[in-house]
Design an enzyme around this catalytic site. Structure first.
Site, PDB file in Angstrom:
ATOM      1  N   ASN A  52      17.146 -34.270 -36.073  1.00  0.00           N
ATOM      2  CA  ASN A  52      16.741 -32.882 -35.821  1.00  0.00           C
ATOM      3  C   ASN A  52      17.247 -31.907 -36.881  1.00  0.00           C
ATOM      4  O   ASN A  52      17.395 -30.719 -36.606  1.00  0.00           O
ATOM      5  CB  ASN A  52      17.242 -32.444 -34.446  1.00  0.00           C
ATOM      6  CG  ASN A  52      16.612 -33.237 -33.323  1.00  0.00           C
ATOM      7  OD1 ASN A  52      15.403 -33.428 -33.290  1.00  0.00           O
ATOM      8  ND2 ASN A  52      17.435 -33.721 -32.406  1.00  0.00           N
ATOM      9  N   HIS A 138      14.113 -30.474 -20.290  1.00  0.00           N
ATOM     10  CA  HIS A 138      15.080 -31.445 -20.807  1.00  0.00           C
ATOM     11  C   HIS A 138      16.034 -31.916 -19.706  1.00  0.00           C
ATOM     12  O   HIS A 138      16.292 -31.210 -18.723  1.00  0.00           O
ATOM     13  CB  HIS A 138      15.886 -30.803 -21.946  1.00  0.00           C
ATOM     14  CG  HIS A 138      16.759 -31.739 -22.698  1.00  0.00           C
ATOM     15  ND1 HIS A 138      18.097 -31.920 -22.387  1.00  0.00           N
ATOM     16  CD2 HIS A 138      16.494 -32.562 -23.742  1.00  0.00           C
ATOM     17  CE1 HIS A 138      18.611 -32.804 -23.222  1.00  0.00           C
ATOM     18  NE2 HIS A 138      17.666 -33.219 -24.047  1.00  0.00           N
ATOM     19  N   GLU A 179      11.921 -24.607 -21.476  1.00  0.00           N
ATOM     20  CA  GLU A 179      12.262 -24.713 -22.893  1.00  0.00           C
ATOM     21  C   GLU A 179      11.344 -23.773 -23.670  1.00  0.00           C
ATOM     22  O   GLU A 179      10.245 -23.448 -23.211  1.00  0.00           O
ATOM     23  CB  GLU A 179      12.088 -26.147 -23.391  1.00  0.00           C
ATOM     24  CG  GLU A 179      13.004 -27.151 -22.718  1.00  0.00           C
ATOM     25  CD  GLU A 179      12.814 -28.564 -23.240  1.00  0.00           C
ATOM     26  OE1 GLU A 179      12.896 -28.763 -24.465  1.00  0.00           O
ATOM     27  OE2 GLU A 179      12.585 -29.467 -22.413  1.00  0.00           O
ATOM     28  N   SER A 183      10.882 -30.616 -26.146  1.00  0.00           N
ATOM     29  CA  SER A 183      11.530 -31.519 -27.089  1.00  0.00           C
ATOM     30  C   SER A 183      10.772 -32.808 -27.357  1.00  0.00           C
ATOM     31  O   SER A 183      11.049 -33.472 -28.354  1.00  0.00           O
ATOM     32  CB  SER A 183      12.936 -31.868 -26.581  1.00  0.00           C
ATOM     33  OG  SER A 183      12.877 -32.449 -25.288  1.00  0.00           O
ATOM     34  N   ASP A 208      15.750 -22.545 -22.737  1.00  0.00           N
ATOM     35  CA  ASP A 208      16.426 -23.469 -23.649  1.00  0.00           C
ATOM     36  C   ASP A 208      15.701 -23.395 -24.988  1.00  0.00           C
ATOM     37  O   ASP A 208      14.588 -23.894 -25.141  1.00  0.00           O
ATOM     38  CB  ASP A 208      16.370 -24.888 -23.075  1.00  0.00           C
ATOM     39  CG  ASP A 208      16.982 -25.928 -24.001  1.00  0.00           C
ATOM     40  OD1 ASP A 208      17.369 -25.586 -25.134  1.00  0.00           O
ATOM     41  OD2 ASP A 208      17.059 -27.109 -23.607  1.00  0.00           O
ATOM     42  N   HIS A 211      15.040 -26.156 -29.722  1.00  0.00           N
ATOM     43  CA  HIS A 211      14.100 -26.564 -30.770  1.00  0.00           C
ATOM     44  C   HIS A 211      13.314 -25.387 -31.345  1.00  0.00           C
ATOM     45  O   HIS A 211      12.428 -25.590 -32.179  1.00  0.00           O
ATOM     46  CB  HIS A 211      13.137 -27.616 -30.223  1.00  0.00           C
ATOM     47  CG  HIS A 211      13.816 -28.894 -29.846  1.00  0.00           C
ATOM     48  ND1 HIS A 211      13.994 -29.932 -30.736  1.00  0.00           N
ATOM     49  CD2 HIS A 211      14.380 -29.293 -28.683  1.00  0.00           C
ATOM     50  CE1 HIS A 211      14.623 -30.921 -30.128  1.00  0.00           C
ATOM     51  NE2 HIS A 211      14.879 -30.553 -28.888  1.00  0.00           N
ATOM     52  N   LYS A 242      20.845 -28.611 -34.602  1.00  0.00           N
ATOM     53  CA  LYS A 242      19.506 -28.927 -35.109  1.00  0.00           C
ATOM     54  C   LYS A 242      19.241 -28.110 -36.377  1.00  0.00           C
ATOM     55  O   LYS A 242      19.638 -28.490 -37.461  1.00  0.00           O
ATOM     56  CB  LYS A 242      18.471 -28.719 -34.011  1.00  0.00           C
ATOM     57  CG  LYS A 242      18.670 -29.712 -32.856  1.00  0.00           C
ATOM     58  CD  LYS A 242      17.681 -29.527 -31.745  1.00  0.00           C
ATOM     59  CE  LYS A 242      17.781 -30.637 -30.712  1.00  0.00           C
ATOM     60  NZ  LYS A 242      19.095 -30.772 -30.063  1.00  0.00           N
TER      61      LYS A 242
END
Length: 397
Positions: A52, A138, A179, A183, A208, A211, A242
């Site tokens: 990542n 997640h 998210e 992910s 979240d 990413h 990440k």
């Protein structure tokens, strides 16, 4: 007098109490779900699309030197929890600059993004709460839901109307959990619409952004990319491991909420603090990104190019929203074998199997990087296409 029946024979006892783990391991192997730790070398002749490190910062000289200097100054470990001896001046500076960059009043740094998500959910809900959770969230968010004792309603993936329907029915104080960039497949949630739905019902939005940070918009996180400002009714988590190339996690939001989490969240109160080297590396990553806003645009361009190349080779892949692409395979054994053939050809890809994805939905997961050259992207697509399984045979066609 009726004679007493002899006692029923006891089931055979295992030699040791943990013999059952061998049975579970056998089942995993039969179903193609056994996982293996594969140590990698410091340097490899491999194109890595499994990690990542979206912006290529984990080996940037400014990031690595900041980490090394922190070790020389502060030592290898943080020596304690954040509320005892674990908070250094580095942690305080990182939180201040991270919040300023992200656009929130405050930030709180954790030892991992996983811990930050557990803290977020458990500190802001209890048995009187309702959590409306996206089906594709997640595992760390799911675990937070399990720990907090709230009522949890799981809704269809990326469906603000499904969220609205649940909130309309419930009199409980509620939060919506999602998210920003999912992910597994890399699709982006409609955060602006979700926030609107939350405000209609006086609910909070918990995001979240692991990413999304460093990838969406100009890199300063999902709130900025969606033009949400610093919402008083939304809180985000990010990972420092990440796009920033370091390690750790953080919660970002209104100061009163962040301070409440610091006082009450067990993953914060009882966990050893993030090592100073990781804090310094993350801080260096933020300072780099502030001056190099082209990097988020570059990683998204690489993602689009990779998708187009794969489609040209006949490989089905979803529409990217950030830096993650999912390539559906189906059977876990086929996904493992495909990833293995790619690695033999010098391309490392992610391989997601249950429980990371639903049954019969295993896939390759590709993560783009800003430092990939165009010819490297073409090579990746070529290798993936040449090593692809016979999908007709897999489906019985």
């Amino acid at each position: 007098m009726t004679p007493e029946k002899p006692p029923a024979p006891s089931p055979p006892r295992p030699e040791t109490v943990f013999d059952w783990v061998e049975h579970r391991d056998s089942l995993r192997r039969q179903n193609g779900l056994h996982r293996v730790l594969r140590p990698r070398a410091a340097t490899e002749d491999v194109l890595d699309l499994a990690g990542n490190d979206y912006l290529g910062l984990s080996r940037h000289p400014a990031v690595t030197e900041a980490a090394a200097e922190a070790v020389r100054t502060w030592g290898a470990g943080s020596t304690g929890s954040r509320l005892v001896t674990g908070t250094t001046e580095l942690h305080a500076t990182l939180e201040e600059e991270l919040a300023a960059w992200y656009g929130t009043e405050a930030a709180l740094v954790f030892s991992s993004g996983y811990a930050a998500n557990l803290a977020l959910v458990t500190a802001l809900t209890d048995e009187s709460s309702l959590i409306v959770s996206d089906r594709n969230n997640h595992a760390s968010l799911i675990d937070g839901c399990r720990l907090c004792r709230a009522e949890v309603r799981v809704v269809a993936h990326s469906d603000p109307e499904a969220v609205r329907a649940v909130l309309r029915e419930s009199p409980r104080p509620a939060v919506v959990l999602t998210e920003s960039v999912f992910s597994v497949d890399g699709d982006v949630a409609a955060l602006d619409r979700l926030l609107t739905v939350c405000r209609e019902h006086g609910s909070g939005l918990l995001v979240d952004d692991a990413h999304g940070l460093g990838v969406l918009g100009e890199g300063a996180g999902a709130f900025s990319a969606f033009g949400m400002g610093a919402p008083a009714d939304a809180v985000a988590t990010v990972t420092l491991s990440k796009a920033l190339g370091a390690q750790g996690g953080a919660v970002l939001g209104p100061r009163r909420v962040v301070e409440h989490i610091a006082q009450t969240a067990r993953p914060f109160v009882f966990d050893t603090a993030l090592a100073p080297a990781a804090a310094a590396a993350a801080l260096a990553g933020i300072r780099l990104l502030r001056g190099q806003s082209h990097l988020p645009a570059r990683v998204r361009a690489v993602t689009r190019q990779l998708r187009e190349e794969l489609l040209d080779h006949g490989i089905g892949v979803g529409e990217p929203g950030a830096a993650v692409l999912g390539v559906p395979v189906g059977a876990p054994e086929a996904a493992v074998a495909w990833a293995g053939r790619c690695l033999e050809r010098g391309v490392r890809v992610g391989c997601f199997r249950p429980p990371s994805v639903p049954d019969a939905d295993s896939r390759l997961r590709l993560t783009a990087r800003a430092d990939l050259e165009d010819d490297e992207v073409r090579r990746v697509a070529h290798v993936i296409a040449e090593t692809a399984p016979d999908f007709a045979a897999l489906s019985g066609g």
